[in-house]
Design an enzyme around this catalytic site. Structure first.
Site, PDB file in Angstrom:
ATOM      1  N   ASN A   1     -18.165 113.215  -4.347  1.00  0.00           N
ATOM      2  CA  ASN A   1     -19.260 112.246  -4.226  1.00  0.00           C
ATOM      3  C   ASN A   1     -19.525 112.002  -2.738  1.00  0.00           C
ATOM      4  O   ASN A   1     -18.743 112.447  -1.896  1.00  0.00           O
ATOM      5  CB  ASN A   1     -18.885 110.947  -4.954  1.00  0.00           C
ATOM      6  CG  ASN A   1     -17.637 110.339  -4.368  1.00  0.00           C
ATOM      7  OD1 ASN A   1     -17.622 109.901  -3.223  1.00  0.00           O
ATOM      8  ND2 ASN A   1     -16.557 110.340  -5.140  1.00  0.00           N
TER       9      ASN A   1
ATOM     10  N   LYS B   1     -11.454 132.737  -6.972  1.00  0.00           N
ATOM     11  CA  LYS B   1     -12.839 132.306  -7.082  1.00  0.00           C
ATOM     12  C   LYS B   1     -13.443 132.810  -8.392  1.00  0.00           C
ATOM     13  O   LYS B   1     -13.289 133.994  -8.728  1.00  0.00           O
ATOM     14  CB  LYS B   1     -13.616 132.883  -5.888  1.00  0.00           C
ATOM     15  CG  LYS B   1     -15.052 132.450  -5.856  1.00  0.00           C
ATOM     16  CD  LYS B   1     -15.772 133.030  -4.652  1.00  0.00           C
ATOM     17  CE  LYS B   1     -17.247 132.731  -4.751  1.00  0.00           C
ATOM     18  NZ  LYS B   1     -18.024 133.478  -3.767  1.00  0.00           N
TER      19      LYS B   1
ATOM     20  N   LYS C   1      -9.052  95.614 -14.949  1.00  0.00           N
ATOM     21  CA  LYS C   1      -8.023  96.276 -14.142  1.00  0.00           C
ATOM     22  C   LYS C   1      -6.955  95.298 -13.648  1.00  0.00           C
ATOM     23  O   LYS C   1      -5.991  95.716 -13.013  1.00  0.00           O
ATOM     24  CB  LYS C   1      -8.665  96.987 -12.945  1.00  0.00           C
ATOM     25  CG  LYS C   1      -9.662  98.087 -13.338  1.00  0.00           C
ATOM     26  CD  LYS C   1      -9.972  99.041 -12.197  1.00  0.00           C
ATOM     27  CE  LYS C   1     -11.104  99.986 -12.571  1.00  0.00           C
ATOM     28  NZ  LYS C   1     -11.299 101.085 -11.643  1.00  0.00           N
TER      29      LYS C   1
ATOM     30  N   PRO D   1      -6.540 110.044 -12.996  1.00  0.00           N
ATOM     31  CA  PRO D   1      -5.882 108.732 -13.080  1.00  0.00           C
ATOM     32  C   PRO D   1      -6.704 107.677 -12.343  1.00  0.00           C
ATOM     33  O   PRO D   1      -7.315 107.976 -11.315  1.00  0.00           O
ATOM     34  CB  PRO D   1      -4.551 108.973 -12.353  1.00  0.00           C
ATOM     35  CG  PRO D   1      -4.730 110.206 -11.539  1.00  0.00           C
ATOM     36  CD  PRO D   1      -5.780 111.030 -12.218  1.00  0.00           C
ATOM     37  N   ASP D   2      -6.730 106.467 -12.881  1.00  0.00           N
ATOM     38  CA  ASP D   2      -7.365 105.354 -12.168  1.00  0.00           C
ATOM     39  C   ASP D   2      -6.295 104.761 -11.247  1.00  0.00           C
ATOM     40  O   ASP D   2      -5.409 104.018 -11.692  1.00  0.00           O
ATOM     41  CB  ASP D   2      -7.881 104.313 -13.173  1.00  0.00           C
ATOM     42  CG  ASP D   2      -8.693 103.237 -12.466  1.00  0.00           C
ATOM     43  OD1 ASP D   2      -8.292 102.808 -11.364  1.00  0.00           O
ATOM     44  OD2 ASP D   2      -9.734 102.831 -13.013  1.00  0.00           O
TER      45      ASP D   2
ATOM     46  N   LYS E   1     -14.798  94.576 -14.528  1.00  0.00           N
ATOM     47  CA  LYS E   1     -13.826  95.503 -13.932  1.00  0.00           C
ATOM     48  C   LYS E   1     -12.627  94.746 -13.365  1.00  0.00           C
ATOM     49  O   LYS E   1     -11.487  95.181 -13.495  1.00  0.00           O
ATOM     50  CB  LYS E   1     -14.513  96.252 -12.778  1.00  0.00           C
ATOM     51  CG  LYS E   1     -14.438  97.743 -12.891  1.00  0.00           C
ATOM     52  CD  LYS E   1     -15.288  98.412 -11.823  1.00  0.00           C
ATOM     53  CE  LYS E   1     -16.363  99.260 -12.470  1.00  0.00           C
ATOM     54  NZ  LYS E   1     -17.206  99.951 -11.505  1.00  0.00           N
TER      55      LYS E   1
ATOM     56  N   PHE F   1     -12.935  97.569  -5.363  1.00  0.00           N
ATOM     57  CA  PHE F   1     -14.364  97.643  -5.097  1.00  0.00           C
ATOM     58  C   PHE F   1     -15.045  98.073  -6.388  1.00  0.00           C
ATOM     59  O   PHE F   1     -14.424  98.716  -7.233  1.00  0.00           O
ATOM     60  CB  PHE F   1     -14.662  98.663  -3.985  1.00  0.00           C
ATOM     61  CG  PHE F   1     -14.715  98.029  -2.629  1.00  0.00           C
ATOM     62  CD1 PHE F   1     -13.577  97.457  -2.076  1.00  0.00           C
ATOM     63  CD2 PHE F   1     -15.903  97.983  -1.910  1.00  0.00           C
ATOM     64  CE1 PHE F   1     -13.622  96.853  -0.832  1.00  0.00           C
ATOM     65  CE2 PHE F   1     -15.959  97.383  -0.656  1.00  0.00           C
ATOM     66  CZ  PHE F   1     -14.822  96.822  -0.119  1.00  0.00           C
TER      67      PHE F   1
ATOM     68  N   ASP G   1     -13.953 110.438 -11.051  1.00  0.00           N
ATOM     69  CA  ASP G   1     -13.407 110.000 -12.339  1.00  0.00           C
ATOM     70  C   ASP G   1     -13.020 111.161 -13.241  1.00  0.00           C
ATOM     71  O   ASP G   1     -12.332 110.973 -14.228  1.00  0.00           O
ATOM     72  CB  ASP G   1     -14.433 109.110 -13.057  1.00  0.00           C
ATOM     73  CG  ASP G   1     -14.563 107.768 -12.352  1.00  0.00           C
ATOM     74  OD1 ASP G   1     -13.523 107.180 -12.026  1.00  0.00           O
ATOM     75  OD2 ASP G   1     -15.705 107.324 -12.114  1.00  0.00           O
TER      76      ASP G   1
HETATM   77  N1  CTP Z   1     -10.726 103.556  -8.630  1.00  0.00           N
HETATM   78  C1  CTP Z   1      -9.512 104.196  -8.525  1.00  0.00           C
HETATM   79  N2  CTP Z   1      -9.277 105.349  -9.236  1.00  0.00           N
HETATM   80  C2  CTP Z   1     -10.226 105.871 -10.040  1.00  0.00           C
HETATM   81  C3  CTP Z   1     -11.488 105.218 -10.138  1.00  0.00           C
HETATM   82  C4  CTP Z   1     -11.699 104.075  -9.428  1.00  0.00           C
HETATM   83  O1  CTP Z   1      -8.624 103.731  -7.779  1.00  0.00           O
HETATM   84  N3  CTP Z   1      -9.986 106.982 -10.700  1.00  0.00           N
HETATM   85  C5  CTP Z   1     -10.941 102.297  -7.915  1.00  0.00           C
HETATM   86  C6  CTP Z   1     -11.942 102.358  -6.786  1.00  0.00           C
HETATM   87  O2  CTP Z   1     -11.302 102.624  -5.548  1.00  0.00           O
HETATM   88  C7  CTP Z   1     -12.535 100.955  -6.803  1.00  0.00           C
HETATM   89  C8  CTP Z   1     -12.461 100.549  -8.261  1.00  0.00           C
HETATM   90  O3  CTP Z   1     -11.462 101.389  -8.825  1.00  0.00           O
HETATM   91  O4  CTP Z   1     -11.758 100.048  -6.084  1.00  0.00           O
HETATM   92  C9  CTP Z   1     -13.712 100.675  -9.044  1.00  0.00           C
HETATM   93  O5  CTP Z   1     -14.297 101.916  -8.893  1.00  0.00           O
HETATM   94  P1  CTP Z   1     -15.708 102.265  -9.565  1.00  0.00           P
HETATM   95  O6  CTP Z   1     -16.033 103.686  -9.308  1.00  0.00           O
HETATM   96  O7  CTP Z   1     -16.720 101.225  -9.241  1.00  0.00           O
HETATM   97  O8  CTP Z   1     -15.398 102.021 -11.070  1.00  0.00           O
HETATM   98  P2  CTP Z   1     -14.718 102.866 -12.185  1.00  0.00           P
HETATM   99  O9  CTP Z   1     -13.415 102.233 -12.469  1.00  0.00           O
HETATM  100  O10 CTP Z   1     -14.705 104.303 -11.838  1.00  0.00           O
HETATM  101  O11 CTP Z   1     -15.693 102.567 -13.407  1.00  0.00           O
HETATM  102  P3  CTP Z   1     -17.197 103.089 -13.699  1.00  0.00           P
HETATM  103  O12 CTP Z   1     -17.319 104.426 -13.030  1.00  0.00           O
HETATM  104  O13 CTP Z   1     -17.229 103.134 -15.175  1.00  0.00           O
HETATM  105  O14 CTP Z   1     -18.123 102.066 -13.135  1.00  0.00           O
END
Ligand code: CTP
Length: 413
Positions: free
Chosen positions: A213, A292, A350, A310-311, A346, A332, A282
């Site tokens: 991204n 390749k 979380k 993983p989140d 969120k 964030f 994500d």
């Molecule tokens: N985050 C993380 N690991 C992931 C996804 C998100 O640590 N795999 C953290 C980001 O650093 C941020 C927060 O989670 O602090 C929210 O990220 P965001 O992209 O807004 O939300 P998502 O949890 O990915 O949810 P969605 O995409 O459904 O809005």
């Protein structure tokens, strides 16, 4: 004294025109030995005592000596110098230089740099005893002593270069370096260990293709630097963002979401505040191949199977939940609609202490911009809107975090 706080810090050194100017060369060395970067500005009189080349060779940077020299000003002029410096040390600070600082004069390269500088100045006076005791000097010292921006080290007393014995002797370079370390270690976040995630992640499907991204890590790095400036010890787990200024920060470079998780989780035990700003991908490709992928073999409409990554933030919050001494966890939320509502959901989902909601559809906020507009939401539903440069927003966020930590500490005691 422990001078580890000097590691990676940017110190401007102003050399005044006195016989003690030669000791400033040793000071450059002492600061560098502790890991600091040093740049030097000299008054024309100082340049008569010690050649600027000495300081150029020691510091590894050109020395600012002449405010009217076009090439010096174009290369790294007094404004750049002032902005670059996290701390300014003036050694030796002569009677004349002290008088000019009090008067707000900018009539040479050093005086002009000091005038353009907004931070703390550590003055190490050195002069003949009579000059030190002169009422004009004492009056100037009294003015500076009342201003919290100016701090002093020395002078000591002893045999002076002029043959007199009395006060006016420049403090030893080691003492000045200690005083600089003490000043840089001060701040509301002194002793606080901060962990920041920043930048994007890359999820490779083969050696040349990845999902990612547009995150540039600017907001996260601004938050890291703002914490550093307040005295915190800061580690940044940073996705691939290219060259960034690493001064004063411990940076752990990572590529994928899994790398980020592996870097963050073991560090939580030694963390007081976690701020997750990273734009973590994500999903990742379900299969990663080592060679390749050839177009002809994959076909025209090659389907791409994805798996969730993983989140990192959710895992971190879960890991510390219920601990007696747990870090404060700040997330964030990048949103494109119902910004505050989605961010609040969120925060609760979380298990965070604060969430910083970001509307990434705005042109003056979000990915890659220098400005940001955010709403900070807490668990009690409190909201605080912040707008400005990313540095200003970072500073506002630390004010909010400090207030929350203060309230938590008060509730415990
Ligand atoms: N985050 C993380 N690991 C992931 C996804 C998100 O640590 N795999 C953290 C980001 O650093 C941020 C927060 O989670 O602090 C929210 O990220 P965001 O992209 O807004 O939300 P998502 O949890 O990915 O949810 P969605 O995409 O459904 O809005």
């Amino acid at each position: 004294m422990d001078r580890s706080v000097l590691q990676g810090r940017r110190i401007g050194l102003g050399v005044g025109g006195g016989i003690a100017a030669y000791k400033a060369a040793e000071l450059v060395r002492a600061l560098q030995r502790s890991g600091a970067q040093v740049r030097v500005a000299m008054t024309p009189a100082a340049a008569e005592f010690v050649g600027p080349l000495t300081f150029q060779a020691l510091s590894g940077h050109p020395v600012l000596t002449n405010i009217l020299d076009r090439s010096q000003e174009a290369a790294f002029g007094h404004i750049d110098f002032a902005r670059w410096s996290e701390l300014f040390v003036v050694a030796p600070a002569t009677a004349d230089l002290l008088a000019r600082i009090v008067a707000g004069m900018g009539n040479d390269a050093l005086a002009a740099t000091l005038l353009a500088y907004r931070g703390t100045v550590l003055l190490a006076p050195a002069m003949n005893t009579a000059m030190w005791e002169h009422e004009a000097t004492q009056r100037n010292l009294a003015v500076l002593a009342k201003d919290a921006r100016y701090r002093f080290v020395g002078p000591g007393s002893g045999l002076l270069a002029c043959g007199e014995v009395g006060s006016g002797r420049l403090s030893e370079p080691e003492q000045i370096a200690d005083a600089a370390a003490e000043l840089l270690g001060e701040g509301p976040l002194a002793g606080t260990r901060v962990l920041v995630t920043a930048g994007p992640t890359r999820e490779f499907l083969d050696p040349v293709r990845f999902l990612s991204n547009p995150s540039t890590g600017k907001m996260g790095l601004a938050i890291a630097r703002a914490a550093r400036a307040r005295g915190a010890q800061v580690t940044v787990v940073l996705g691939p963002v290219g060259a960034v200024d690493r001064a004063g920060l411990e940076i752990v470079d990572v590529v994928s979401a899994e790398d980020m998780r592996d870097a963050v989780l073991p560090r939580l035990e030694h963390t007081d505040v976690l701020v997750a700003t990273a734009a973590v991908s994500d999903w990742r490709p379900a299969h990663r191949v080592d060679q390749k992928v050839k177009k002809d073999e994959a076909g025209a409409d090659a389907p791409l199977a994805l798996l969730r990554t993983p989140d990192v933030l959710a895992l971190a919050a879960e890991r510390v939940r219920g601990l007696a001494r747990r870090p404060l966890v700040v997330g964030f939320a990048a949103e494109t609609e119902n910004v505050v509502e989605n961010a609040t959901a969120k925060l609760l989902r979380k298990g965070l202490d604060l969430i910083v909601a970001n509307d990434v559809t705005r042109t003056d906020a979000g990915f890659g911009t220098d400005t940001n507009t955010v709403v900070i939401v807490d668990r009690a539903g409190g909201r605080l809107e912040l707008a400005g440069t990313k540095d200003e927003v970072a500073s506002g966020l630390w004010d909010r975090i400090q207030a929350l930590r203060g309230a938590a500490a008060a509730a415990i005691s």
